[in-house]
Design a protein around this motif. Structure first.
Motif, mmCIF file in Angstrom:
data_model
loop_
_atom_site.group_PDB
_atom_site.id
_atom_site.type_symbol
_atom_site.label_atom_id
_atom_site.label_comp_id
_atom_site.label_asym_id
_atom_site.label_seq_id
_atom_site.Cartn_x
_atom_site.Cartn_y
_atom_site.Cartn_z
ATOM 1 N N SER A 204 -11.871 -1.748 12.249
ATOM 2 C CA SER A 204 -10.932 -2.620 12.488
ATOM 3 C C SER A 204 -9.412 -2.667 11.638
ATOM 4 O O SER A 204 -8.570 -3.068 12.357
ATOM 5 N N SER A 205 -9.586 -1.852 10.383
ATOM 6 C CA SER A 205 -8.488 -1.623 9.883
ATOM 7 C C SER A 205 -7.417 -0.722 10.666
ATOM 8 O O SER A 205 -7.837 0.361 10.915
ATOM 9 N N THR A 206 -6.180 -1.279 10.567
ATOM 10 C CA THR A 206 -5.082 -0.273 11.245
ATOM 11 C C THR A 206 -5.028 0.832 10.670
ATOM 12 O O THR A 206 -4.880 1.922 11.171
ATOM 13 N N ALA A 207 -4.986 0.943 9.218
ATOM 14 C CA ALA A 207 -4.739 2.212 8.564
ATOM 15 C C ALA A 207 -5.860 3.209 8.713
ATOM 16 O O ALA A 207 -5.796 4.503 8.928
ATOM 17 N N ALA A 208 -7.072 2.659 8.580
ATOM 18 C CA ALA A 208 -8.322 3.291 8.817
ATOM 19 C C ALA A 208 -8.313 4.197 10.032
ATOM 20 O O ALA A 208 -8.653 5.370 10.146
ATOM 21 N N ALA A 209 -7.776 3.491 11.337
ATOM 22 C CA ALA A 209 -8.075 3.618 12.581
ATOM 23 C C ALA A 209 -6.977 4.980 12.803
ATOM 24 O O ALA A 209 -7.346 5.937 13.179
ATOM 25 N N LEU B 184 18.979 4.916 -6.692
ATOM 26 C CA LEU B 184 17.594 5.134 -6.101
ATOM 27 C C LEU B 184 16.644 4.275 -6.666
ATOM 28 O O LEU B 184 15.775 3.640 -6.137
ATOM 29 N N ALA B 185 17.019 3.867 -8.178
ATOM 30 C CA ALA B 185 16.204 2.744 -8.792
ATOM 31 C C ALA B 185 16.099 1.393 -8.093
ATOM 32 O O ALA B 185 15.164 0.748 -8.022
ATOM 33 N N ALA B 186 17.196 1.084 -7.822
ATOM 34 C CA ALA B 186 17.290 -0.395 -7.179
ATOM 35 C C ALA B 186 16.960 -0.448 -6.101
ATOM 36 O O ALA B 186 16.191 -1.446 -5.752
ATOM 37 N N ARG B 187 16.953 0.658 -5.262
ATOM 38 C CA ARG B 187 16.088 0.593 -3.848
ATOM 39 C C ARG B 187 14.683 0.882 -3.825
ATOM 40 O O ARG B 187 13.700 -0.058 -3.365
ATOM 41 N N ALA B 188 14.385 1.473 -4.735
ATOM 42 C CA ALA B 188 12.869 1.806 -5.164
ATOM 43 C C ALA B 188 12.136 0.411 -5.760
ATOM 44 O O ALA B 188 11.263 0.051 -5.067
ATOM 45 N N ALA B 189 12.976 -0.281 -6.677
ATOM 46 C CA ALA B 189 12.458 -1.339 -7.251
ATOM 47 C C ALA B 189 12.207 -2.439 -6.122
ATOM 48 O O ALA B 189 11.288 -3.489 -6.150
ATOM 49 N N ALA B 190 13.216 -2.554 -5.338
ATOM 50 C CA ALA B 190 13.280 -3.325 -4.097
ATOM 51 C C ALA B 190 11.932 -3.173 -3.328
ATOM 52 O O ALA B 190 11.408 -4.279 -2.735
ATOM 53 N N ALA B 191 11.778 -2.131 -2.905
ATOM 54 C CA ALA B 191 10.732 -1.736 -2.187
ATOM 55 C C ALA B 191 9.365 -2.037 -2.747
ATOM 56 O O ALA B 191 8.264 -2.504 -2.282
ATOM 57 N N GLN B 192 9.298 -1.863 -4.045
ATOM 58 C CA GLN B 192 8.080 -2.230 -4.887
ATOM 59 C C GLN B 192 7.885 -3.622 -4.928
ATOM 60 O O GLN B 192 6.678 -4.199 -4.739
ATOM 61 N N ARG B 193 8.986 -4.387 -4.914
ATOM 62 C CA ARG B 193 9.067 -5.837 -5.049
ATOM 63 C C ARG B 193 8.346 -6.608 -3.672
ATOM 64 O O ARG B 193 7.840 -7.412 -3.356
ATOM 65 N N MET B 194 8.817 -5.679 -2.543
ATOM 66 C CA MET B 194 8.410 -6.079 -1.355
ATOM 67 C C MET B 194 6.988 -6.005 -1.177
ATOM 68 O O MET B 194 6.388 -6.827 -0.621
ATOM 69 N N MET B 195 6.284 -4.880 -1.730
ATOM 70 C CA MET B 195 4.885 -4.669 -1.710
ATOM 71 C C MET B 195 4.278 -5.714 -2.418
ATOM 72 O O MET B 195 3.221 -6.144 -2.114
ATOM 73 N N ASN B 196 4.936 -5.993 -3.746
ATOM 74 C CA ASN B 196 4.242 -7.180 -4.538
ATOM 75 C C ASN B 196 4.284 -8.328 -3.716
ATOM 76 O O ASN B 196 3.400 -9.496 -3.671
ATOM 77 N N SER B 197 5.118 -8.556 -2.612
ATOM 78 C CA SER B 197 5.159 -9.925 -1.878
ATOM 79 C C SER B 197 4.263 -10.080 -0.797
ATOM 80 O O SER B 197 4.053 -11.129 -0.421
ATOM 81 N N MET B 198 3.690 -8.877 -0.572
ATOM 82 C CA MET B 198 2.603 -8.970 0.775
ATOM 83 C C MET B 198 1.170 -9.366 -0.166
ATOM 84 O O MET B 198 0.810 -9.494 -1.344
ATOM 85 N N SER B 199 0.424 -9.524 1.069
ATOM 86 C CA SER B 199 -1.133 -9.822 0.378
ATOM 87 C C SER B 199 -1.925 -8.476 -0.092
ATOM 88 O O SER B 199 -1.313 -7.368 0.400
ATOM 89 N N ALA B 200 -3.043 -8.436 -0.546
ATOM 90 C CA ALA B 200 -3.659 -7.514 -1.178
ATOM 91 C C ALA B 200 -4.021 -6.600 0.048
ATOM 92 O O ALA B 200 -3.857 -5.080 0.011
ATOM 93 N N GLU B 201 -4.533 -7.259 1.236
ATOM 94 C CA GLU B 201 -4.876 -6.484 2.329
ATOM 95 C C GLU B 201 -3.687 -5.701 2.741
ATOM 96 O O GLU B 201 -3.813 -4.440 3.418
ATOM 97 N N GLN B 202 -2.681 -6.213 3.066
ATOM 98 C CA GLN B 202 -1.472 -5.638 3.734
ATOM 99 C C GLN B 202 -0.955 -4.463 2.766
ATOM 100 O O GLN B 202 -0.639 -3.488 3.126
#
Length: 650
Positions: free
Chosen positions: A122-127, A228-246
């Motif tokens: 059922s997981s999109t990534a696994a499928a 690059l660091a400003a952009r990468a840090a923003a991407a990491q904060r985006m991941m931090n803002s998601m649920s663990a499953e996402q």
């Protein structure tokens, strides 16, 4: 001469707009002066002006409000699962199309393929991972699966390199290989920089080979790392803002980017290099998104980067950190988020602050504090006097108060100039005489001759010694009379300083004690709660001032809102009592009599409607030959200036 065929027009960003109206320093100084007279320090008044802005310029508070509104819009409108939703939608379409293609086929291979599809997790990534080796029969399924890999690759790169998604709209295997090589070279460059190597030559070679991927055109390795660091840090904060499953799903999907797991590995290495090189970036925080508009990886990273930029702009506009200056504001970032009008407002506020300091309107006091300069006080006095003159001219029956000066006032007549005359020329009559004389001789050229000059006749006025005694007791503050009192003193001081320079003005404040003050001290005087209205002490100081100028017309003006409740004892201490002690009233009235002997009549400007005060000042007026004026607050300045002009004529 040849002219260009085409012209380009756009916003003017090279410094101040040359077509913008000039800064209105007078309005700014009026606002600062009003705050200072209400008790603010000059520094606080300047900061308040910049926060509040002016009629044609938004202040820092308004710009900050708009920033927070923009920030709220981003977090309230969006959510961060856009890439997952797109992948799921493409996958569902691919599976549905594949099942339709398999259904008519009776072979065992078709049934086995259907079983494979039914067994997908059922997981999109696994499928998506399990379908990496699947042989698609439907064209839609094959295309959608390729789109998923392409989308994941472009989103992953967009989350680290701004603008990459649009640049890779149609990706070929050759493009993927070029990206992998760029990422490998980039990580080699960052690793060398982290070791402390001189990377100037390596950076130049890197930009020569891969500069197309960096439209911001960094000038050196450090600038490249910062971006690059400003952009990468923003991407990491985006991941931090998601649920663990996402987060788990996206991390797993990243391995499918472009169907080449080496791309995801290079991105991970890039993030690790940037974390070590720029640990001060915000890699740990998260944001709450609760909207309905799904954002992809690149769009989400941009949203988080925008939020960080908005937070930085809010800090710059707040000016609350040590050494803060309005020049710190990133005008380009402000324009990106709020539009060019915000850029213009912020630039004009910075220019306003520079001009107020450059034109000498503030100076450092001996104790290090900021204070208004005499030049600034003159400007405030000029404004106050202009308002007073406007009120006087609006009164029916009043004569024009724009007088010529202390040495003499125009009578309306003119006469021919004689040797030794110092009066001002009457220019219209002088030019008229020259024209008539030249015409009578037949000459077409007009030249002035001494015989043409006519001067304005003036009549001499006696100089005056003026004592303005102003009540500074707490009731003046409590009842809103503090600033009108100060503006009155400013207007009178400016009138005497510019029109009647030979007159001697003494400003005297009286609360529990009376004190002679200069204009700067009175303007910056802060309200102090104390009991006592020591008119006795004020009149003592007024008499001392008049005796210093025995040849001048004595003028004593008193602005007060309460009867005397304090007097000066022989030992110099103030005695206070309420209701007023008979001794206080007696010694105060004795000073009124002493001033009358000097030829001074006392004019009292009574503020408020206290019957006891009215009875006392009426007695003062009868004893000194003076008068009582009861103006409203708006008319106080006009009343005092008018009485001064009346009194100085004897």
């Amino acid at each position: 001469m040849t002219l260009p065929d085409r012209y380009s027009y756009g916003p003017y960003h090279e410094g101040p707009d040359p077509l913008a109206p000039p800064l209105d320093l007078r309005e700014a100084l009026d606002q600062i002066g009003r705050d200072v007279m209400e008790g603010s320090s000059p520094r606080s008044a300047l900061e308040e002006l910049l926060r509040r802005g002016m009629r044609s310029t938004s202040g820092l508070d308004e710009l900050t409000r708009r920033l927070w509104q923009r920030r709220s819009e981003i977090s309230r409108r969006n959510r961060l699962d856009g890439s997952l939703q797109q992948v799921r939608q493409l996958l569902d379409e691919a599976l549905e199309a594949e099942r339709r293609a398999l259904f008519p086929d009776p072979s065992d291979d078709a049934r086995f393929a259907e079983a494979q599809l039914d067994a997908l997790p059922s997981s999109t990534a696994a499928a998506v991972g399990e379908l990496s080796e699947y042989s698609w029969r439907s064209e839609t399924g094959r295309e959608n699966y390729a789109k998923i890999r392409d989308l994941l690759g472009r989103d992953l790169l967009e989350s680290r390199f701004q603008g990459m998604k649009q640049a890779l709209e149609s990706t070929t295997p050759e493009d993927v290989e070029r990206i992998r090589e760029m990422m490998s070279d980039l990580n080699d460059l960052l690793a060398a920089h982290a070791r402390g190597d001189d990377t100037a030559r390596q950076f130049a070679d890197f930009m020569e080979r891969h500069g197309e991927f960096f439209p911001e055109n960094p000038r050196d390795t450090d600038e490249l790392i910062d971006a690059l660091a400003a952009r990468a840090a923003a991407a990491q904060r985006m991941m931090n803002s998601m649920s663990a499953e996402q987060r788990a799903e996206l991390s797993e999907l990243a391995g499918q980017a472009f169907g080449d797991p080496r791309i995801a590995a290079q991105v991970a290495a890039l993030d690790a290099n940037l974390r070590s090189l720029r640990p001060g970036e915000d890699w740990e925080s998260a944001q709450r998104f609760r909207g309905e508009d799904p954002l992809g990886l690149g769009e989400g990273a941009q949203a988080l980067q925008d939020l960080a930029e908005l937070d930085a702009l809010a800090e710059q506009l707040g000016q609350s950190y040590p050494g803060a200056r309005l020049e710190d504001i990133d005008l380009d970032a402000l324009a990106r988020h709020l539009g060019d009008d915000a850029r213009v407002d912020a630039a004009r506020l910075a220019e306003l602050e520079r001009e107020l300091r450059r034109q000498g309107l503030f100076e450092r006091a001996p104790d290090g504090s900021l204070r208004l300069t005499p030049r600034a006080l003159r400007r405030l006095g000029e404004t106050a006097l202009r308002d007073v003159v406007g009120q006087l001219r609006s009164r029916r029956g009043e004569r024009d108060t724009a007088l010529a000066g202390a040495a003499g006032e125009p009578t309306g007549s003119t006469r021919a100039w004689q040797f030794g005359d110092t009066e001002p020329w009457d220019m219209p009559r002088t030019v008229r005489n020259a024209v008539l004389r030249s015409a009578s001789t037949g000459s077409r050229a007009v030249a002035l001759d001494v015989s043409d000059v006519e001067i304005m006749e003036t009549e001499q006025r006696a100089r005056a010694a003026v004592a303005l005694c102003v009540d500074t007791s707490w009731s003046m503050v409590q009842d809103g009379r503090w600033v009108p009192m100060k503006r009155t003193a400013l207007a009178l001081h400016h009138l005497i300083g510019t029109r009647f320079r030979s007159d001697a003005l003494d400003l005297i404040t009286f609360g529990r004690y009376a004190t002679p003050v200069d204009l700067g001290e009175l303007t910056a005087l802060e309200p102090v709660w104390e009991q006592g209205t020591n008119l006795h002490h004020a009149l003592l100081l007024a008499g001392r001032h008049l005796r210093r100028h025995p040849d001048a017309v004595p003028v004593v003006l008193v602005v007060t809102d309460g009867e005397p409740t304090a007097h000066l004892e022989p030992d110099g201490e103030a005695y206070f009592d309420w209701p007023p002690d008979p001794r206080t009233l007696g010694v105060t009235m004795a000073q009124v009599d002493a001033l009358a002997k000097l030829g001074a009549s006392v004019t009292v400007f009574m503020l408020g409607e206290d019957p006891r005060l009215a009875a006392f000042v009426d007695l003062m007026a009868r004893r000194s030959g003076g008068r009582v004026v009861a103006p409203d607050l708006d008319g106080l300045g006009a009343a005092v200036v008018s009485d001064y002009l009346r009194g100085r004529r004897g």
